[in-house]
Design a protein around this motif. Structure first.
Motif, PDB file in Angstrom:
ATOM      1  N   LYS A   1       0.843  -1.200   0.000  1.00 53.03           N
ATOM      2  CA  LYS A   1       0.000   0.000   0.000  1.00 53.03           C
ATOM      3  C   LYS A   1       0.877   1.248   0.000  1.00 53.03           C
ATOM      4  O   LYS A   1       1.852   1.317   0.754  1.00 53.03           O
ATOM      5  N   LEU A   2       0.532   2.216  -0.818  1.00 53.37           N
ATOM      6  CA  LEU A   2       1.308   3.455  -0.895  1.00 53.37           C
ATOM      7  C   LEU A   2       1.370   4.148   0.460  1.00 53.37           C
ATOM      8  O   LEU A   2       2.404   4.714   0.833  1.00 53.37           O
ATOM      9  N   CYS A   3       0.261   4.077   1.195  1.00 52.15           N
ATOM     10  CA  CYS A   3       0.213   4.761   2.494  1.00 52.15           C
ATOM     11  C   CYS A   3       1.113   4.104   3.532  1.00 52.15           C
ATOM     12  O   CYS A   3       1.416   4.706   4.570  1.00 52.15           O
ATOM     13  N   ASP A   4       1.577   2.860   3.257  1.00 47.75           N
ATOM     14  CA  ASP A   4       2.450   2.162   4.212  1.00 47.75           C
ATOM     15  C   ASP A   4       3.935   2.418   3.959  1.00 47.75           C
ATOM     16  O   ASP A   4       4.785   1.969   4.729  1.00 47.75           O
ATOM     17  N   ILE A   5       4.264   3.115   2.852  1.00 51.07           N
ATOM     18  CA  ILE A   5       5.669   3.410   2.550  1.00 51.07           C
ATOM     19  C   ILE A   5       6.109   4.596   3.417  1.00 51.07           C
ATOM     20  O   ILE A   5       5.575   5.701   3.300  1.00 51.07           O
ATOM     21  N   LYS A   6       7.073   4.347   4.281  1.00 48.63           N
ATOM     22  CA  LYS A   6       7.457   5.351   5.273  1.00 48.63           C
ATOM     23  C   LYS A   6       8.449   6.381   4.748  1.00 48.63           C
ATOM     24  O   LYS A   6       8.530   7.503   5.263  1.00 48.63           O
ATOM     25  N   GLU A   7       9.250   6.052   3.736  1.00 53.93           N
ATOM     26  CA  GLU A   7      10.322   6.955   3.312  1.00 53.93           C
ATOM     27  C   GLU A   7       9.815   8.223   2.632  1.00 53.93           C
ATOM     28  O   GLU A   7      10.525   9.224   2.571  1.00 53.93           O
ATOM     29  N   ASP A   8       8.570   8.178   2.100  1.00 54.53           N
ATOM     30  CA  ASP A   8       8.002   9.358   1.446  1.00 54.53           C
ATOM     31  C   ASP A   8       6.504   9.144   1.238  1.00 54.53           C
ATOM     32  O   ASP A   8       5.991   8.039   1.393  1.00 54.53           O
ATOM     33  N   ASN A   9       5.845  10.214   0.860  1.00 59.76           N
ATOM     34  CA  ASN A   9       4.413  10.150   0.550  1.00 59.76           C
ATOM     35  C   ASN A   9       4.258  10.024  -0.970  1.00 59.76           C
ATOM     36  O   ASN A   9       4.289  11.018  -1.686  1.00 59.76           O
ATOM     37  N   TYR A  10       4.112   8.777  -1.439  1.00 55.11           N
ATOM     38  CA  TYR A  10       4.083   8.518  -2.882  1.00 55.11           C
ATOM     39  C   TYR A  10       2.669   8.653  -3.454  1.00 55.11           C
ATOM     40  O   TYR A  10       1.688   8.271  -2.819  1.00 55.11           O
ATOM     41  N   ILE A  11       2.608   9.198  -4.667  1.00 57.25           N
ATOM     42  CA  ILE A  11       1.342   9.275  -5.398  1.00 57.25           C
ATOM     43  C   ILE A  11       1.562   8.765  -6.816  1.00 57.25           C
ATOM     44  O   ILE A  11       2.691   8.758  -7.322  1.00 57.25           O
ATOM     45  N   LEU A  12       0.482   8.354  -7.457  1.00 54.05           N
ATOM     46  CA  LEU A  12       0.558   7.816  -8.818  1.00 54.05           C
ATOM     47  C   LEU A  12       0.699   8.952  -9.825  1.00 54.05           C
ATOM     48  O   LEU A  12      -0.043   9.939  -9.779  1.00 54.05           O
ATOM     49  N   ASN A  13       1.668   8.807 -10.723  1.00 54.20           N
ATOM     50  CA  ASN A  13       1.825   9.785 -11.804  1.00 54.20           C
ATOM     51  C   ASN A  13       0.671   9.653 -12.797  1.00 54.20           C
ATOM     52  O   ASN A  13       0.105   8.565 -12.951  1.00 54.20           O
ATOM     53  N   PRO A  14       0.314  10.736 -13.494  1.00 50.30           N
ATOM     54  CA  PRO A  14      -0.814  10.677 -14.444  1.00 50.30           C
ATOM     55  C   PRO A  14      -0.672   9.603 -15.524  1.00 50.30           C
ATOM     56  O   PRO A  14      -1.661   9.078 -16.014  1.00 50.30           O
ATOM     57  N   ASN A  15       0.594   9.270 -15.905  1.00 52.69           N
ATOM     58  CA  ASN A  15       0.780   8.264 -16.967  1.00 52.69           C
ATOM     59  C   ASN A  15       0.435   6.848 -16.502  1.00 52.69           C
ATOM     60  O   ASN A  15       0.265   5.939 -17.315  1.00 52.69           O
ATOM     61  N   GLY A  16       0.327   6.651 -15.181  1.00 55.35           N
ATOM     62  CA  GLY A  16      -0.041   5.338 -14.648  1.00 55.35           C
ATOM     63  C   GLY A  16       1.080   4.327 -14.625  1.00 55.35           C
ATOM     64  O   GLY A  16       0.891   3.193 -14.197  1.00 55.35           O
ATOM     65  N   TYR A  17       2.290   4.717 -15.074  1.00 53.85           N
ATOM     66  CA  TYR A  17       3.416   3.791 -15.155  1.00 53.85           C
ATOM     67  C   TYR A  17       4.448   4.016 -14.052  1.00 53.85           C
ATOM     68  O   TYR A  17       5.465   3.329 -14.005  1.00 53.85           O
ATOM     69  N   SER A  18       4.223   4.995 -13.189  1.00 51.09           N
ATOM     70  CA  SER A  18       5.213   5.306 -12.161  1.00 51.09           C
ATOM     71  C   SER A  18       4.562   6.024 -10.985  1.00 51.09           C
ATOM     72  O   SER A  18       3.441   6.519 -11.081  1.00 51.09           O
ATOM     73  N   ILE A  19       5.287   6.067  -9.855  1.00 53.72           N
ATOM     74  CA  ILE A  19       4.858   6.840  -8.692  1.00 53.72           C
ATOM     75  C   ILE A  19       5.962   7.830  -8.345  1.00 53.72           C
ATOM     76  O   ILE A  19       7.137   7.603  -8.665  1.00 53.72           O
ATOM     77  N   ILE A  20       5.594   8.923  -7.691  1.00 50.53           N
ATOM     78  CA  ILE A  20       6.568   9.952  -7.329  1.00 50.53           C
ATOM     79  C   ILE A  20       6.352  10.373  -5.880  1.00 50.53           C
ATOM     80  O   ILE A  20       5.219  10.493  -5.417  1.00 50.53           O
ATOM     81  N   GLY A  21       7.447  10.550  -5.143  1.00 47.08           N
ATOM     82  CA  GLY A  21       7.375  10.996  -3.760  1.00 47.08           C
ATOM     83  C   GLY A  21       7.142  12.498  -3.691  1.00 47.08           C
ATOM     84  O   GLY A  21       7.826  13.267  -4.379  1.00 47.08           O
ATOM     85  N   LYS A  22       6.183  12.911  -2.890  1.00 50.56           N
ATOM     86  CA  LYS A  22       5.842  14.337  -2.790  1.00 50.56           C
ATOM     87  C   LYS A  22       6.992  15.161  -2.224  1.00 50.56           C
ATOM     88  O   LYS A  22       7.203  16.313  -2.616  1.00 50.56           O
ATOM     89  N   ASN A  23       7.745  14.586  -1.291  1.00 49.58           N
ATOM     90  CA  ASN A  23       8.788  15.346  -0.607  1.00 49.58           C
ATOM     91  C   ASN A  23      10.147  15.238  -1.294  1.00 49.58           C
ATOM     92  O   ASN A  23      10.737  16.236  -1.692  1.00 49.58           O
ATOM     93  N   LYS A  24      10.628  14.008  -1.463  1.00 51.72           N
ATOM     94  CA  LYS A  24      11.973  13.807  -2.017  1.00 51.72           C
ATOM     95  C   LYS A  24      11.987  13.719  -3.547  1.00 51.72           C
ATOM     96  O   LYS A  24      13.054  13.683  -4.161  1.00 51.72           O
ATOM     97  N   LYS A  25      10.793  13.642  -4.150  1.00 44.11           N
ATOM     98  CA  LYS A  25      10.637  13.572  -5.615  1.00 44.11           C
ATOM     99  C   LYS A  25      11.269  12.315  -6.228  1.00 44.11           C
ATOM    100  O   LYS A  25      11.597  12.300  -7.424  1.00 44.11           O
ATOM    101  N   ASN A  26      11.460  11.286  -5.407  1.00 46.52           N
ATOM    102  CA  ASN A  26      11.956  10.021  -5.960  1.00 46.52           C
ATOM    103  C   ASN A  26      10.886   9.399  -6.850  1.00 46.52           C
ATOM    104  O   ASN A  26       9.697   9.438  -6.521  1.00 46.52           O
ATOM    105  N   ILE A  27      11.306   8.826  -7.967  1.00 46.38           N
ATOM    106  CA  ILE A  27      10.370   8.193  -8.900  1.00 46.38           C
ATOM    107  C   ILE A  27      10.643   6.696  -8.966  1.00 46.38           C
ATOM    108  O   ILE A  27      11.788   6.266  -9.069  1.00 46.38           O
ATOM    109  N   CYS A  28       9.582   5.913  -8.902  1.00 47.04           N
ATOM    110  CA  CYS A  28       9.679   4.461  -9.081  1.00 47.04           C
ATOM    111  C   CYS A  28       8.814   4.063 -10.267  1.00 47.04           C
ATOM    112  O   CYS A  28       7.649   4.456 -10.349  1.00 47.04           O
ATOM    113  N   CYS A  29       9.410   3.289 -11.176  1.00 55.43           N
ATOM    114  CA  CYS A  29       8.731   2.923 -12.432  1.00 55.43           C
ATOM    115  C   CYS A  29       8.508   1.413 -12.510  1.00 55.43           C
ATOM    116  O   CYS A  29       9.069   0.641 -11.726  1.00 55.43           O
ATOM    117  N   LEU A  30       7.702   1.020 -13.473  1.00 58.83           N
ATOM    118  CA  LEU A  30       7.537  -0.402 -13.781  1.00 58.83           C
ATOM    119  C   LEU A  30       8.906  -0.997 -14.088  1.00 58.83           C
ATOM    120  O   LEU A  30       9.711  -0.399 -14.800  1.00 58.83           O
TER     121      LEU A  30
END
Length: 669
Positions: free
Chosen positions: A612-641
């Motif tokens: 669950k995205l809400c369980d990731i402690k290192e940052d507050n991740y949200i889904l990018n509009p493209n649906g292929y990646s998530i981005i952390g609101k604070n650190k701006k880290n991106i995780c992709c497929l």
């Protein structure tokens, strides 16, 4: 003074603002639902509080306001037809204090109804106290709805059957079969008919059997999995010239024993296919037939339907014959035994196996050259202990022995189809037959596949899709993303099905193709055998195209259901096996996203897990509009497929067959 509108007048006026429609309701695991109706591209959304006692699959009447919004909301106003009243679920029996604090299930309890069953589709059924005494907390049960009082939030039910505890091997199998309404016991009439057929089994006298070629003197053998008991096909081979071999593909002549419209035939049609679980088979035919009379066991005279042909060293067919035969298998091989003979270049029937292996490689090369897609999926299998608990996992890959059998079965299915479909002058015969068809993939799905694999470093050429896919499949072999990309490719493809309307097989690049080689375990093949026999020997008027098309639609639907059952049971075994790894850390690969979660593939186990995205402690991740990646609101880290993540296995939910993981960190190279 202006007169107020009456209540009935207001209702009439309000109803003019609504549209009304009838459709089947699909209730999600989260409680809200959708109804698909004609003339609307988008399904009508039904909120939780507007379902109004409807259950999954019910035919309902809904009202909704027409608007230009993407999501149209509606409300169920009438249940026209209740799809089912019996449900498989899990019994919950708690103490009084636990009931009072039961916020998770959100149930209104009433006097004498202090236990309930929660079903797979989130249907919650109240169980009377006298009923719940029959079983234990967390037992899997079959429940029938008997009433739904007007002031009750939930229906009332009675327990029909108790399967056993969640996670028990037998309980999981039989509750799953019950849920999909699959019969796992043969009727008394079918058993009696099977015994009568079997009792007529005698030593076959060739002289008394018409229209059969006797090939009992030619070296013949079967090649099957180690645990197989139903042998549909056998292969004979002999050299007739320096570079020419006569090869026979012999398929069990099931229709010789199973007559059309007999009791067994009707039950086989309803079952339609055998179901294969890890450690158990639910056969299409009674075992006395599937594992004995019809099975091509060694050292026994057996009746078969055969495709016999002469082939040169290049894999070209010089001449062929199709008809009924009598055979005797000399040897029952497993795939591993044949592979060992191929590798060590010695063993019983080495020359015959070497010949078949060499020719199968030629055939495979020609097939791929002609545009066939080579999707070689790895199968996840488990060794089970005496109590049917998984103790170790292994991956079953197709070796040369598997490919040998596959190529000759593909060839047989293709040539049988061509024999019926094409006259000797090369023109289409227009005869009714059963085809295994596979349509071209949807353009949108292919474009989506192209977009989703591009960031992973793979290019899909839209001008030559099949060739491009084969190149990608070669590149990903042995890589962590292999399973993910193979699954993405599979999802982009159309589903193969049966039809009398031949559009060809896209994946195989065959113009004509059927299913003929497995009549013990597939009813579609029984239909193919009967039609072929009619064209070869009887020349009687066959039934209408509509009759066969209806049968084939049923076969296709049943096949999809059985695939779902087998997949769901495999997930149970995988999840149960993972329990012994609680607390362990693993590397996983991201395979998908939703607005609130990440789906990952546990590479070692080929099983899907969720974070669950809400369980990731290192940052507050949200889904990018493209649906292929998530981005952390604070650190701006991106995780992709395709990204690798280190996770910890923190829990296993056997009830929902879920693997719960804790995010540790993203692995960067």
């Amino acid at each position: 003074m202006k007169k107020k509108d009456s209540k009935s007048t207001l209702n009439k006026r309000n109803s003019k603002n609504y549209s009304f429609a009838i459709g089947t309701i699909n209730i999600t695991n989260y409680g809200y639902a959708f109804v698909k109706i004609k003339d609307y591209k988008k399904d009508i959304f039904i909120p939780k509080n507007k379902i109004n006692k409807s259950l999954e699959g019910d035919l309902v009447k809904i009202k909704f306001k027409k608007n230009k919004k993407i999501k149209i909301k509606g409300e169920v106003i009438k249940i026209i037809y209740r799809k089912k009243k019996k449900f498989v679920g899990i019994i919950k029996i708690y103490s009084k204090s636990e009931y009072l604090n039961n916020k998770y299930y959100n149930i209104n309890f009433y006097k004498n109804y202090k236990s309930f069953t929660i079903c797979n589709n989130n249907t919650i059924i109240l169980i009377p106290l006298n009923e719940s005494k029959k079983c234990n907390h967390n037992d899997k049960v079959l429940v029938e709805i008997i009433s739904w009082p007007k002031n009750f939030k939930n229906p009332i039910g009675k327990i029909i059957k108790i399967f056993g505890k969640i996670g028990n091997y037998k309980a999981e199998i039989y509750s799953l079969l019950e849920e999909y309404e699959i019969s796992y016991k043969f009727s008394k009439q079918s058993k009696n008919e099977a015994k009568k057929i079997f009792s007529k089994k005698v030593i076959i006298n060739y002289e008394k059997i018409n229209n059969r070629k006797d090939i009992r003197n030619i070296n013949t053998f079967t090649i099957d999995p180690k645990d197989a008991k139903d042998f549909d096909d056998a292969i004979s081979v002999r050299q007739i010239d320096k570079f020419i071999w006569e090869i026979g593909i012999h398929i069990s002549d099931v229709t010789h024993y199973i007559k059309e419209n007999s009791i067994i035939d009707k039950e086989a049609y309803l079952r339609n296919t055998s179901i294969y679980f890890n450690g158990k088979v639910i056969p299409m035919l009674p075992k006395i037939l599937s594992n004995d009379l019809c099975s091509l066991q060694p050292k026994e005279d057996k009746l078969s339907f055969s495709f016999i042909f002469s082939m040169n060293k290049n894999g070209d067919i010089l001449k062929s014959w199709i008809g009924k035969t009598i055979i005797q298998s000399n040897k029952r091989f497993t795939y591993d035994e044949v592979q060992k003979i191929i590798d060590q270049k010695k063993g019983i029937f080495y020359n015959e196996i070497k010949t078949l292996h060499t020719l199968s490689k030629k055939m495979e090369k020609n097939r791929l050259k002609n545009g066939s897609i080579f999707l070689d999926k790895v199968e996840v299998k488990f060794h089970l202990d005496n109590k049917k608990n998984p103790i170790s996992l292994y991956l079953e890959k197709n070796n040369d022995a598997h490919c040998l059998i596959e190529e000759f079965m593909l060839l047989t299915n293709k040539k049988i189809s061509e024999f019926v479909s094409i006259n000797s002058n090369g023109k289409l015969s227009n005869k009714t037959y059963i085809y295994r068809i596979h349509d071209k993939p949807d353009n949108e799905k292919i474009l989506y596949l192209k977009k989703i694999i591009k960031p992973l470093g793979y290019f899909l050429d839209l001008k030559n899709v099949k060739n491009s896919i084969n190149k990608i499949l070669l590149k990903i072999k042995g890589k962590p993303e292999q399973n993910m990309i193979e699954n993405l490719i599979l999802r982009s493809m159309s589903k193969a099905k049966y039809s009398t309307n031949n559009i060809g097989h896209y994946g195989l690049s065959f113009i004509h193709y059927t299913h003929f080689t497995s009549p013990i375990r597939r009813y579609s093949d029984i239909i193919a055998h009967r039609l072929l026999y009619n064209y070869l020997f009887k020349n009687k008027k066959i039934k209408s195209v509509d009759f066969y098309e209806k049968q084939l639609q049923y076969c296709s639907n049943k096949e999809r259901i059985v695939t779902d059952i087998e997949r769901e049971f495999l997930k149970f075994i995988q999840v149960k096996f993972l329990k012994k790894f609680l607390g362990k850390e693993f590397v996983v690969i991201i395979t998908g996203f939703t607005d609130w979660s990440i789906y990952v593939d546990l590479i070692l186990f080929h099983v899907e897990g969720m974070i669950k995205l809400c369980d990731i402690k290192e940052d507050n991740y949200i889904l990018n509009p493209n649906g292929y990646s998530i981005i952390g609101k604070n650190k701006k880290n991106i995780c992709c497929l395709g990204d690798k993540i280190k996770v910890k296995l923190i829990d296993i939910n056997m009830e929902k067959k879920r693997v719960i993981l804790d995010w540790i960190k993203k692995i960067t190279i």
